[in-house]
Design an enzyme around this catalytic site. Structure first.
Site, short mmCIF file in Angstrom:
data_model
loop_
_atom_site.label_atom_id
_atom_site.label_comp_id
_atom_site.label_asym_id
_atom_site.label_seq_id
_atom_site.Cartn_x
_atom_site.Cartn_y
_atom_site.Cartn_z
N ARG A 119 0.85 -1.19 0.00
CA ARG A 119 0.00 0.00 0.00
C ARG A 119 0.88 1.24 0.00
O ARG A 119 2.00 1.22 0.51
CB ARG A 119 -0.89 0.02 1.25
CG ARG A 119 -2.09 -0.93 1.15
CD ARG A 119 -3.01 -0.79 2.35
NE ARG A 119 -2.37 -1.24 3.57
CZ ARG A 119 -1.95 -0.45 4.54
NH1 ARG A 119 -2.12 0.85 4.45
NH2 ARG A 119 -1.37 -0.95 5.60
N TYR A 124 -1.31 -3.61 -6.81
CA TYR A 124 -1.06 -4.37 -5.59
C TYR A 124 -2.12 -4.23 -4.51
O TYR A 124 -2.57 -3.13 -4.20
CB TYR A 124 0.30 -3.98 -5.00
CG TYR A 124 0.75 -5.04 -4.04
CD1 TYR A 124 1.43 -6.16 -4.50
CD2 TYR A 124 0.40 -4.98 -2.72
CE1 TYR A 124 1.77 -7.17 -3.64
CE2 TYR A 124 0.75 -5.99 -1.84
CZ TYR A 124 1.43 -7.08 -2.31
OH TYR A 124 1.76 -8.09 -1.46
N LYS A 126 -9.31 -2.09 2.18
CA LYS A 126 -9.05 -0.90 3.00
C LYS A 126 -9.81 0.31 2.46
O LYS A 126 -10.27 1.15 3.23
CB LYS A 126 -7.56 -0.63 3.07
CG LYS A 126 -6.70 -1.83 3.48
CD LYS A 126 -6.89 -2.26 4.91
CE LYS A 126 -5.84 -3.33 5.27
NZ LYS A 126 -5.93 -3.82 6.62
N HIS A 150 -10.86 -1.82 11.95
CA HIS A 150 -9.71 -2.65 11.59
C HIS A 150 -9.54 -3.73 12.65
O HIS A 150 -8.63 -3.66 13.48
CB HIS A 150 -8.48 -1.74 11.51
CG HIS A 150 -7.28 -2.37 10.90
ND1 HIS A 150 -6.00 -1.88 11.08
CD2 HIS A 150 -7.14 -3.43 10.08
CE1 HIS A 150 -5.14 -2.62 10.41
NE2 HIS A 150 -5.80 -3.58 9.80
N SER A 201 -1.25 -3.04 11.75
CA SER A 201 -0.72 -4.02 10.80
C SER A 201 0.49 -4.74 11.40
O SER A 201 1.36 -4.09 11.98
CB SER A 201 -0.30 -3.34 9.50
OG SER A 201 -1.44 -2.91 8.80
N CYS A 221 0.67 -6.78 13.95
CA CYS A 221 0.72 -6.87 15.41
C CYS A 221 -0.13 -8.03 15.93
O CYS A 221 -0.51 -8.05 17.10
CB CYS A 221 0.29 -5.55 16.04
SG CYS A 221 1.50 -4.24 15.75
N ASP A 273 -9.29 -9.22 9.81
CA ASP A 273 -8.79 -7.89 9.44
C ASP A 273 -9.82 -6.76 9.59
O ASP A 273 -9.46 -5.68 10.03
CB ASP A 273 -8.29 -7.92 7.99
CG ASP A 273 -7.45 -6.71 7.62
OD1 ASP A 273 -6.55 -6.36 8.40
OD2 ASP A 273 -7.69 -6.11 6.56
N ARG A 297 2.28 -12.05 0.01
CA ARG A 297 0.94 -12.33 0.54
C ARG A 297 0.33 -13.60 -0.03
O ARG A 297 0.72 -14.06 -1.10
CB ARG A 297 0.00 -11.17 0.18
CG ARG A 297 0.44 -9.81 0.69
CD ARG A 297 -0.08 -9.56 2.06
NE ARG A 297 0.42 -8.29 2.61
CZ ARG A 297 -0.18 -7.63 3.60
NH1 ARG A 297 -1.29 -8.08 4.13
NH2 ARG A 297 0.35 -6.53 4.07
P1 GDP Z 1 -1.56 -8.90 11.51
O1 GDP Z 1 -0.85 -8.22 10.39
O2 GDP Z 1 -2.08 -7.90 12.53
O3 GDP Z 1 -2.61 -9.86 11.06
O4 GDP Z 1 -0.44 -9.73 12.31
P2 GDP Z 1 -0.01 -11.28 12.22
O5 GDP Z 1 -0.96 -12.15 12.96
O6 GDP Z 1 0.26 -11.61 10.79
O7 GDP Z 1 1.34 -11.24 13.07
C1 GDP Z 1 2.36 -10.28 12.83
C2 GDP Z 1 3.65 -10.70 13.51
O8 GDP Z 1 3.47 -10.73 14.92
C3 GDP Z 1 4.12 -12.09 13.10
O9 GDP Z 1 5.52 -12.06 12.98
C4 GDP Z 1 3.71 -12.96 14.28
O10 GDP Z 1 4.54 -14.08 14.40
C5 GDP Z 1 3.85 -12.01 15.46
N1 GDP Z 1 2.96 -12.35 16.57
C6 GDP Z 1 1.62 -12.59 16.48
N2 GDP Z 1 1.11 -12.92 17.71
C7 GDP Z 1 2.15 -12.86 18.59
C8 GDP Z 1 2.28 -13.07 20.01
O11 GDP Z 1 1.33 -13.39 20.72
N3 GDP Z 1 3.52 -12.92 20.55
C9 GDP Z 1 4.60 -12.57 19.80
N4 GDP Z 1 5.78 -12.42 20.41
N5 GDP Z 1 4.53 -12.36 18.45
C10 GDP Z 1 3.33 -12.50 17.86
P1 PGA Z 2 -2.16 -4.41 5.54
O1 PGA Z 2 -3.02 -4.08 4.26
O2 PGA Z 2 -0.77 -4.00 5.20
O3 PGA Z 2 -2.77 -3.57 6.62
O4 PGA Z 2 -2.31 -5.87 5.81
C1 PGA Z 2 -3.02 -5.01 3.26
C2 PGA Z 2 -3.52 -4.39 1.99
O5 PGA Z 2 -2.69 -3.87 1.23
O6 PGA Z 2 -4.74 -4.46 1.77
MN MN Z 3 -3.27 -10.06 9.02
#
Ligand code: GDP
Ligand code: PGA
Ligand code: MN
Length: 615
Positions: free
Chosen positions: A90, A229, A238, A258, A281, A283, A306, A398
């Site tokens: 993005r 993209y 989004k 979100h 994002s 987290c 999401d 992705r």
């Molecule tokens: P999203 O983008 O908010 O959906 O985040 P993701 O679920 O894809 O996770 C983003 C990053 O945070 C990844 O590297 C995960 O491994 C890490 N992560 C997710 N949950 C936890 C957690 O409970 N503890 C830790 N230390 N890392 C986490």
């Molecule tokens: P994100 O957005 O980076 O918050 O996951 C994905 C997107 O480009 O739609």
């Molecule tokens: Mn995600």
């Protein structure tokens, strides 16, 4: 052009649009005709969302060299796309909220007046689809006919966008049939901005260096130019479901957030609960959405990872849907050990973008397996071996996969009118200060907590990784109107819901010790925190009140079966008044950016927080 030629040209476009049109709605036909007249495609295709259509478009793209079919035995029905190396994420700095008044976009959005932006865009869109097919993609966000559902159409010249939209939304005829004369729907237009002259060969990933992702909240339009993209091209996500929908929600009394959405069932009583959580994002939304509890007693099912739309229901409670039909997830870091549910979901029917290709025609990315393959083709199509000094998959690579393939999918995903929410979580990535979990003292305090979330930057944002940035409600890049007005809207929602409002919590999985290691094991063990949260909702678990909220009383957090040293546990819940007072000063500075639009109730919350910290 002479008058006769103009009429001829117009009638050709009209024929092109109407010949195969699958609607009789004149509003739709006229809008599609206007866009076709402007962008001048050679062909117009009305998408029906069928498997035949998918097969036809994927075959054409494979033929054209813009999709690589994966090994059918290893990853059936799946494809790899490689983007242009400069079109990988993005583009927040090219994203605009074009409301009539600048103050309605607010200080956290890029703003250009609608007429001015249209004047800038129209010359770019003029002839932008020359030599290309224009696809008309009708889609529903939420079950067609549902109480929270909204409809839209994306016009695009990108077959890649069409395929992704088929996965990410309920796309096709039912959505188009739902768009009736006079009904409310969102108009979105997307062009990769790469017209083809007669005889000119196409690129595998056409795009343009000039990019615009523009939103017109007052007329419910999105115009996106130059990028193929993700969030720049899949306009349902989004652009519509957050930026435009947040404005619709403000006007109509609902919320576009979100947030992931989860269902929890108490195995003993059979009672079900629903929880949503807003994290910035990268987290942990996808991971929490697919949580595998490490404590007995809970069954956890996924509804969304999401976006959630929330609306008060007839019984006065707050109902939520996941408006999407697929996951557009980050591949790197997703593996058997971290997220087995996601790995199972990706068995087939998946579009991978910018991951690496294995020699036997499957995909790979950093973190997929502990063992690194001896040879790969990297995301840019080059040979790759483990000694290379660059990753094989792009860090923002992705997968796009249908949600119905998720083994943990809750039947609630199909619920016409959504599910009632019991708890709302706000979180971020904080090495210090923020405890593992704290319950807000009231709805207003919860809104204050959401409004003041800070999180360390991840690779998903520009800037220095680790640097703290304010990301209120995890909506900083996604709120389609003035963020201070958005806080006001949340406060009003609390008044509407009264004592039926979900309970609000703050969580932080990322607190670190002085030695830099995470103090909390996270992932499946987050079920221990969720367990306390639900028992709080039920009024069963005891808490200890602190200046920033209620934390679990001694012994109330279920730690059976894990070793968390006593000093780590103390640190996880320690609240240092001096650091919090310093943070309160930063909050005051942050609020100052919004001037007197900041709701009085939030200023009062800041005053009360300072009083509690100083007491
Ligand atoms: P999203 O983008 O908010 O959906 O985040 P993701 O679920 O894809 O996770 C983003 C990053 O945070 C990844 O590297 C995960 O491994 C890490 N992560 C997710 N949950 C936890 C957690 O409970 N503890 C830790 N230390 N890392 C986490
Ligand atoms: P994100 O957005 O980076 O918050 O996951 C994905 C997107 O480009 O739609
Ligand atoms: Mn995600």
């Amino acid at each position: 052009m002479s008058a006769t030629q103009t009429i001829e040209a117009e009638s050709t476009v009209t024929d092109l649009v109407r010949a195969n049109a699958t609607t009789a709605n004149e509003e739709v036909l006229q809008w599609v005709t206007e866009v076709a007249e402007l962008t001048k495609p050679v062909e117009v295709v009305w998408c029906d969302g069928s498997q035949d259509e998918w097969n036809r478009i994927t075959s054409e793209m494979v033929e054209a060299g813009s999709l690589i079919p994966l090994n059918k035995d290893l990853r059936p029905g799946s494809f790899l796309a490689r983007s242009h190396p400069a079109d990988v994420a993005r583009v927040e700095d090219r994203t605009f909220i074009c409301s009539e008044k600048e103050e309605d976009a607010g200080p956290t959005n890029n703003w250009v007046a609608p007429a001015e932006m249209k004047a800038e865009l129209m010359p770019l869109f003029d002839g932008a689809m020359r030599g290309r097919t224009m696809y008309v993609v009708p889609f529903s966000m939420g079950p067609v006919g549902g109480a929270i559902t909204q409809l839209g159409i994306e016009i695009t010249d990108s077959p890649y966008a069409v395929l992704n939209m088929r996965i990410m939304t309920r796309m096709g005829q039912a959505a188009l049939d739902g768009i009736t004369p006079g009904s409310e729907w969102v108009r979105t237009v997307h062009s990769v901005g790469a017209p083809l002259e007669e005889g000119q060969a196409d690129e595998a990933w056409p795009c343009n260096d000039t990019k615009y992702i523009t939103h017109f909240p007052e007329t419910l339009e999105v115009w996106s130019y130059g990028s193929g993209y993700g969030g720049n091209a899949l306009l349902s996500k989004k652009c519509f479901a957050l930026r435009i929908a947040s404005v619709m929600g403000r006007n109509e009394g609902w919320l576009a957030e979100h947030m992931l959405l989860l269902k929890l069932t108490n195995v003993d009583t059979g009672k079900a609960y629903h929880l949503s959580a807003a994290f910035p994002s990268a987290c942990g939304k996808t991971n929490l959405a697919m949580l595998q509890p490490t404590i007995p007693g809970w069954k956890v099912e996924t509804i969304g990872d999401d976006i959630a739309w929330l609306r008060p229901g007839k019984d006065g409670r707050l109902y939520a849907i996941n408006p999407e039909a697929g996951f557009f997830g980050v591949a790197p870091g997703t593996g058997e050990s971290t997220n087995p549910v996601a790995m199972e979901t990706l068995w087939g029917n998946t579009i991978f973008t910018n991951v690496a290709l294995t020699d036997d025609g499957d995909v790979w990315w950093e973190g997929k397996t502990d063992e690194v393959p001896a040879h790969l083709t990297d995301w840019q199509g080059n040979d790759w071996t483990p000694d290379a000094d660059r990753p094989a998959a792009h860090p923002n690579s992705r997968f796009t996969v249908p949600i119905q393939q998720t083994p943990s999918l809750a039947a609630d995903w199909y619920e016409q009118d959504g599910v009632p929410l019991d708890a709302i979580l706000f979180g971020g990535r904080r090495a210090t200060n923020v405890p593992l979990v704290a319950q807000s003292l009231s709805w207003e305090h919860g809104v204050f907590v959401g409004a003041t979330v800070s999180s360390e930057k991840t690779a998903a944002q520009e800037g220095t990784v680790g640097e703290l940035r304010r990301d209120p409600f995890a909506m900083l890049p996604f709120c389609g109107y003035n963020m201070a007005d958005y806080w006001g809207h949340w406060l009003e929602m609390g008044e509407t819901l009264g004592d039926k409002a979900p309970k609000v919590f703050q969580v932080n999985w990322f607190r670190k010790g002085a030695d830099g290691r995470f103090l909390w094991p996270g992932f499946g063990d987050n079920s221990r925190v969720i367990d306390w949260i639900i028992r709080r909702v039920e009024g069963e678990a005891r808490g200890r009140e602190t200046a920033i909220g209620t934390v679990p009383a001694d012994g109330e957090l279920n730690l059976e079966g894990i070793e968390v040293p006593a000093e780590d546990l103390d640190e996880l819940f320690s609240i240092d008044p001096a650091s919090w007072l310093a943070e309160a000063d930063l909050t005051e500075e942050f609020f100052a950016r919004f001037g007197d639009r900041v709701p009085v109730a939030l200023r009062d919350q800041l005053t009360q927080l300072r009083q509690r910290l100083s007491a």
